[in-house]
Design an enzyme around this catalytic site. Structure first.
Site, PDB file in Angstrom:
ATOM      1  N   CYS A 181     -13.374 -28.977   5.445  1.00 56.63           N
ATOM      2  CA  CYS A 181     -13.195 -27.599   5.912  1.00 56.63           C
ATOM      3  C   CYS A 181     -12.053 -26.850   5.216  1.00 56.63           C
ATOM      4  CB  CYS A 181     -13.009 -27.624   7.429  1.00 56.63           C
ATOM      5  SG  CYS A 181     -13.395 -26.051   8.202  1.00 56.63           S
ATOM      6  N   ARG A 197     -17.832 -17.163  14.105  1.00 55.37           N
ATOM      7  CA  ARG A 197     -17.483 -18.422  13.448  1.00 55.37           C
ATOM      8  C   ARG A 197     -18.735 -19.306  13.345  1.00 55.37           C
ATOM      9  NH1 ARG A 197     -12.237 -19.683  12.741  1.00 55.37           N
ATOM     10  NH2 ARG A 197     -12.554 -21.938  12.718  1.00 55.37           N
ATOM     11  N   HIS A 227     -16.519 -32.155  10.166  1.00 50.16           N
ATOM     12  CA  HIS A 227     -15.179 -32.610  10.566  1.00 50.16           C
ATOM     13  C   HIS A 227     -15.066 -34.131  10.771  1.00 50.16           C
ATOM     14  CE1 HIS A 227     -12.570 -29.174  10.650  1.00 50.16           C
ATOM     15  NE2 HIS A 227     -13.611 -28.438  11.004  1.00 50.16           N
TER      16      HIS A 227
HETATM   17  N1  GLN Z   1      -9.257 -21.690   8.201  1.00 50.68           N
HETATM   18  C1  GLN Z   1     -10.518 -22.081   7.807  1.00 50.68           C
HETATM   19  C2  GLN Z   1     -11.680 -21.342   8.403  1.00 50.68           C
HETATM   20  O1  GLN Z   1     -11.675 -20.929   9.564  1.00 50.68           O
HETATM   21  C3  GLN Z   1     -10.668 -23.562   8.015  1.00 50.68           C
HETATM   22  C4  GLN Z   1     -10.874 -23.997   9.436  1.00 50.68           C
HETATM   23  C5  GLN Z   1     -10.909 -25.466   9.582  1.00 50.68           C
HETATM   24  O2  GLN Z   1     -10.437 -26.201   8.719  1.00 50.68           O
HETATM   25  N2  GLN Z   1     -11.394 -25.944  10.674  1.00 50.68           N
HETATM   26  O3  GLN Z   1     -12.629 -21.177   7.681  1.00 50.68           O
END
Ligand code: GLN
Length: 261
Positions: free
Chosen positions: A95, A132, A207
């Site tokens: 990520c 998101r 993740h």
């Molecule tokens: N900041 C990044 C995003 O929101 C990565 C988020 C994350 O690593 N979970 O895309």
């Protein structure tokens, strides 16, 4: 045999269980009597250590932490990481860390964060009001020669079951995708691609339970690292993965049920 795992900025980059990837590599090695040392690669670390570890793990981070990391990951540290990954040190980056391995990441607010430019791709957050990309994800690894090598380890198609949570969207340029999305958003929710693959570095939006849910990726990383280090054919003792296999079956069935309802 010995293995060192370099963990990038553990206090700044470990969202949504990403330390699980470190634990999984550690345990699956120890169960085979391979000694493991976990080495934090952070602000206090001597830059040359960045280039000396056998496996590199990088987790996710929120935009603010990513900026702090990139302020530190410059000069000799950046060069050492660059050289390590270019010479084939295996790694898994989740990520926020792949976003930093690309050319740049544009956060929801504030200035563009320049990345290491190691992966030919860019990442942009469409803004604080944008939805998101959150949820379970399933993708098939298609990158070469990785897909073939994983199929040999697992004895089956390398289907990855994971969990994603990101605002940024990644667009690949010259780097090959890690895989193609079956369920979920992947890199950007538009082009059906997920992650990136460069030499032996796996970049993904999936993740920290990634390696626990997909043990073949964990074993591939361990095998690559031992092969690089000892320059001899490595065959890993089989482990009892029946729990992981049962969990994978349940998850895949759940996705099928959702798709057909
Ligand atoms: N900041 C990044 C995003 O929101 C990565 C988020 C994350 O690593 N979970 O895309």
């Amino acid at each position: 045999m010995d293995l060192s795992i370099g963990w990038l900025y553990p206090n700044l980059m470990s969202t949504y269980g990403d330390r699980g990837n470190v634990i999984c590599l550690q345990r699956r090695s120890q169960w085979r009597d391979i000694n493991v040392e976990i080495i934090p690669l952070d602000r206090e670390t001597n830059p040359e250590v960045f280039g000396k570890v056998d496996i590199i793990v990088g987790g996710g981070a929120q935009d603010r932490q990513q900026e702090i990391v990139m302020r530190d990951l410059q000069g000799e540290k950046s060069t050492a990481l660059h050289q390590a990954l270019s010479k084939g040190t295996p790694g898994v980056f989740t990520c926020g860390s792949p976003q930093l391995l690309g050319h740049y990441y544009e956060p929801a607010q504030g200035k563009r964060i320049e990345g290491l430019g190691l992966l030919d791709m860019v990442s942009k957050h469409p803004g604080i009001d944008a939805k998101r990309c959150i949820g379970n994800v399933v993708f098939e690894i298609t990158a070469t020669p990785l897909a073939q090598e994983l199929t040999e380890i697992w004895g089956d198609k390398p289907l990855v079951i994971g969990f994603e949570n990101h605002g940024g969207r990644t667009y690949l340029d010259g780097v090959q995708a890690l895989g193609k999305v079956i369920k979920g958003y992947g890199n950007n929710g538009e082009d059906g691609m997920e992650g990136a693959f460069f030499h032996n570095a796996i970049a993904t939006y999936s993740h920290g339970p990634l390696l626990a849910k997909n043990p073949f990726i964990s074993d591939w990383l361990i095998k690559k690292a031992l092969h690089n280090k000892y320059q001899q054919p490595i065959s890993l003792q089989k482990l009892d993965d029946s729990l992981a296999i049962a969990a994978r079956k349940t998850m895949l069935q759940r996705f099928k049920d959702i798709a057909s309802s």
